[in-house]
Design a protein around this motif. Sequence first.
Motif, PDB file in Angstrom:
ATOM      1  N   UNK A 152       0.823  -1.209   0.000  1.00  0.00           N
ATOM      2  CA  UNK A 152       0.000   0.000   0.000  1.00  0.00           C
ATOM      3  C   UNK A 152       0.857   1.258   0.000  1.00  0.00           C
ATOM      4  N   UNK A 153       0.348   2.291  -0.634  1.00  0.00           N
ATOM      5  CA  UNK A 153       1.030   3.593  -0.634  1.00  0.00           C
ATOM      6  C   UNK A 153       0.227   4.615   0.172  1.00  0.00           C
ATOM      7  N   UNK A 154      -0.844   4.119   0.830  1.00  0.00           N
ATOM      8  CA  UNK A 154      -1.731   5.026   1.559  1.00  0.00           C
ATOM      9  C   UNK A 154      -1.200   5.376   2.941  1.00  0.00           C
ATOM     10  N   UNK A 155      -0.249   4.610   3.437  1.00  0.00           N
ATOM     11  CA  UNK A 155       0.248   4.830   4.785  1.00  0.00           C
ATOM     12  C   UNK A 155       1.741   5.136   4.726  1.00  0.00           C
ATOM     13  N   UNK A 156       2.142   6.321   5.120  1.00  0.00           N
ATOM     14  CA  UNK A 156       3.573   6.676   5.065  1.00  0.00           C
ATOM     15  C   UNK A 156       4.388   5.946   6.118  1.00  0.00           C
TER      16      UNK A 156
END
Length: 217
Positions: A152-156
């Motif tokens: 996922x790229x939604x959570x840094x």
Amino acid sequence: MNDPEIRALLYPLLAGGVYINELPTGSTRVDVVHITEQFMHGYEVKGDGDTLQRVSRQLGCYAGAYDFVTFVVTEKHLPKLLPLLPDWVGILVASAEGLRAYRPALYNATVERAVVADLLLLEEVRQFLLARGLTGISTLRRRDVLNLLRTTHAIPLSAVAQYVRERLTARLPQRLEMRAERKAVRELFGKRPKHRKPKKKTKKRPTRSKPAKASKL
């Protein structure tokens, strides 16, 4: 120098935050991890009686989890250790005089979200993801949760790392309490006399009487 002696020299240098001993990290355990609000710094201790056989595997686990990594070793290990470590890994040399900085640890750019999250319990990671708005997390297994964090790229990474630092710090009193309980149990049982198993009685074989010699007339 042995491991406890080196740790005694290391602990006073860990200013601010908290430190945790023997934190499971991947397929190994980091000897000491120093946790502050800004970073996590993993320390691997190698005393005179230790070997360097596991360095590659240990470094592979630490590189994905900690912002800084330092090996704390005796002079004996230094020549063979240097070729095994990249330049960003710090090195402290331990002796009777104290700890000498051979080179400082540099910021580690290879930290991964899944590896950092794997420092926590599965339920803690689930709670974090649910709070970030992800659904269908409650029934996922650890492998699936970590794979989600890899893709996922939604959570840094910064959000994952901050949460992990907070949870590990909050859990420290419980870890210390459990350690004290285990120590008390060891001391209690250590003082009890050991019960020896009663020896089995062996049956004595009946001795055969020798025939009497004929008397000479």
